[in-house]
Enzyme design. Structure first.
Site, PDB file in Angstrom:
ATOM      1  N   ASP A 164      66.616 -19.120  34.036  1.00 30.79           N
ATOM      2  CA  ASP A 164      66.130 -19.515  32.715  1.00 30.79           C
ATOM      3  C   ASP A 164      67.256 -19.445  31.689  1.00 30.79           C
ATOM      4  O   ASP A 164      68.179 -18.635  31.827  1.00 30.79           O
ATOM      5  CB  ASP A 164      64.984 -18.600  32.270  1.00 30.79           C
ATOM      6  CG  ASP A 164      63.720 -18.824  33.088  1.00 30.79           C
ATOM      7  OD1 ASP A 164      63.592 -19.901  33.695  1.00 30.79           O
ATOM      8  OD2 ASP A 164      62.860 -17.923  33.112  1.00 30.79           O
ATOM      9  N   TYR A 215      67.789  -8.717  41.309  1.00 32.14           N
ATOM     10  CA  TYR A 215      67.599  -8.750  39.856  1.00 32.14           C
ATOM     11  C   TYR A 215      67.457  -7.342  39.305  1.00 32.14           C
ATOM     12  O   TYR A 215      66.960  -6.442  39.991  1.00 32.14           O
ATOM     13  CB  TYR A 215      66.317  -9.517  39.492  1.00 32.14           C
ATOM     14  CG  TYR A 215      66.312 -10.974  39.858  1.00 32.14           C
ATOM     15  CD1 TYR A 215      66.831 -11.933  38.998  1.00 32.14           C
ATOM     16  CD2 TYR A 215      65.761 -11.398  41.072  1.00 32.14           C
ATOM     17  CE1 TYR A 215      66.813 -13.282  39.331  1.00 32.14           C
ATOM     18  CE2 TYR A 215      65.737 -12.741  41.416  1.00 32.14           C
ATOM     19  CZ  TYR A 215      66.265 -13.679  40.545  1.00 32.14           C
ATOM     20  OH  TYR A 215      66.255 -15.017  40.880  1.00 32.14           O
ATOM     21  N   ARG A 240      59.173 -12.664  36.218  1.00 30.61           N
ATOM     22  CA  ARG A 240      58.247 -12.582  35.069  1.00 30.61           C
ATOM     23  C   ARG A 240      56.841 -12.242  35.537  1.00 30.61           C
ATOM     24  O   ARG A 240      56.164 -11.366  34.994  1.00 30.61           O
ATOM     25  CB  ARG A 240      58.213 -13.915  34.320  1.00 30.61           C
ATOM     26  CG  ARG A 240      59.416 -14.225  33.477  1.00 30.61           C
ATOM     27  CD  ARG A 240      59.257 -15.580  32.828  1.00 30.61           C
ATOM     28  NE  ARG A 240      59.495 -16.682  33.754  1.00 30.61           N
ATOM     29  CZ  ARG A 240      59.043 -17.932  33.581  1.00 30.61           C
ATOM     30  NH1 ARG A 240      58.296 -18.219  32.541  1.00 30.61           N
ATOM     31  NH2 ARG A 240      59.343 -18.867  34.446  1.00 30.61           N
ATOM     32  N   ASP A 252      57.575 -13.690  29.273  1.00 25.38           N
ATOM     33  CA  ASP A 252      58.815 -12.990  28.934  1.00 25.38           C
ATOM     34  C   ASP A 252      58.876 -12.776  27.422  1.00 25.38           C
ATOM     35  O   ASP A 252      57.912 -13.084  26.700  1.00 25.38           O
ATOM     36  CB  ASP A 252      60.048 -13.757  29.450  1.00 25.38           C
ATOM     37  CG  ASP A 252      60.203 -15.144  28.829  1.00 25.38           C
ATOM     38  OD1 ASP A 252      59.563 -15.427  27.794  1.00 25.38           O
ATOM     39  OD2 ASP A 252      60.974 -15.947  29.384  1.00 25.38           O
TER      40      ASP A 252
END
Length: 292
Positions: free
Chosen positions: A38, A66, A178, A80
């Site tokens: 993103d 992550y 997310r 988010d």
């Protein structure tokens, strides 16, 4: 130029923006990315250059690592921190053991429903296009694999209304972090969202391997652009390999079918000569005991 450019994607760029910028800096059109990030997320984004574009699907299919922050107390339209605030619920005192129990329940194969603000297509249209029109459509559930999930430190940060904690996740392609954050919140009984995300590893390529755009430009200016590239094999280290002799090269280049080599049972594997990647072979779909 042929190889993998290990880019540290900056915030504010789409993955496509990064490809366009790299094409201009390296003066080549053959550049492809290996899994979208993103715009507001930074992290490891390997770019395949030249002949390496042929391995994009295989590098995209690797595990990702992550680091993210789960914030309990309110949800958002985008799941988010960039979205509008939705459901709100004040967080009561919460223990580390409760959080650990929640995380453990998400290790292994899990089912996710992609967020409305995502590039997943439904009836030929991307979900975020529906979302921007104010429409919510039924989304297909998908199975993903969370191989590891753990607290980065044994700490929960409380504010007047919210609570946040940092986690590290090792997961398969297609996992929405997310959505994972939102689902962890639901398990704990609170609306939640992902308030921070960084990708620290893709396959065998980690943060330490990466260059920023400024560092890439510096090397280009010194005519050292080739020194930026990793070999094709770095993007294929997750696959088994079959080392062959020099005389096999022409046969492999012509796509010849062979008997299955000893010790190779995986569906896909890399064929190398003196460490150089020649091809990717698979078990023959209609001829048992052979590879193509």
């Amino acid at each position: 130029m042929d190889g993998i450019l290990p880019l540290w994607k900056p915030k504010g760029f789409t993955s496509h923006d990064c490809v366009s910028k790299a094409r201009g800096m390296l003066k080549t059109k053959k550049v492809g990315h290996t899994g979208t990030l993103d715009p507001e997320v930074e992290g490891v984004l390997p770019l395949c250059v030249g002949k390496a574009t042929k391995i994009v699907p295989f590098l995209t299919d690797t595990d990702k690592v992550y680091e993210t922050v789960v914030t309990l107390g309110y949800s958002t339209t985008t799941e988010d921190a960039t979205g509008d605030k939705m459901d709100v619920k004040k967080v009561k005192p919460l223990s580390i053991s409760e959080v650990m129990e929640a995380l453990a329940s998400f290790q292994g194969e899990i089912t996710q429903i992609p967020p409305m603000y995502s590039a997943v297509k439904v009836d030929g249209k991307k979900l975020y296009e529906y979302a921007r029109e104010g429409k919510e459509v039924e989304r297909p559930a998908r199975q993903v694999m969370v191989k590891e999930i753990e607290l980065i430190d044994q700490d929960i940060t409380f504010s007047e209304q919210t609570a946040s904690f940092s986690i590290r996740v090792v997961c398969s392609k297609g996992t929405y972090i997310r959505t994972l954050c939102v689902d962890i919140g639901k398990y704990l009984g609170y609306p939640a969202h992902m308030s921070f995300l960084v990708r620290t590893k893709t396959g065998d390529i980690s943060r330490e391997d990466c260059y920023t755009f400024d560092e890439i430009q510096e090397n280009v200016d010194k005519d050292k652009r080739n020194s930026l590239l990793l070999s094709l094999s770095r993007g294929l280290n997750h696959l088994s390999s079959w080392e062959v002799e020099q005389e096999m090269i022409p046969k492999i280049q012509h796509g010849q079918v062979f008997e299955s080599p000893e010790g190779i049972s995986e569906p896909l594997f890399v064929v190398k000569c003196a460490g150089e990647v020649l091809a990717i072979y698979q078990q023959h779909p209609s001829k048992p005991g052979y590879i193509k």
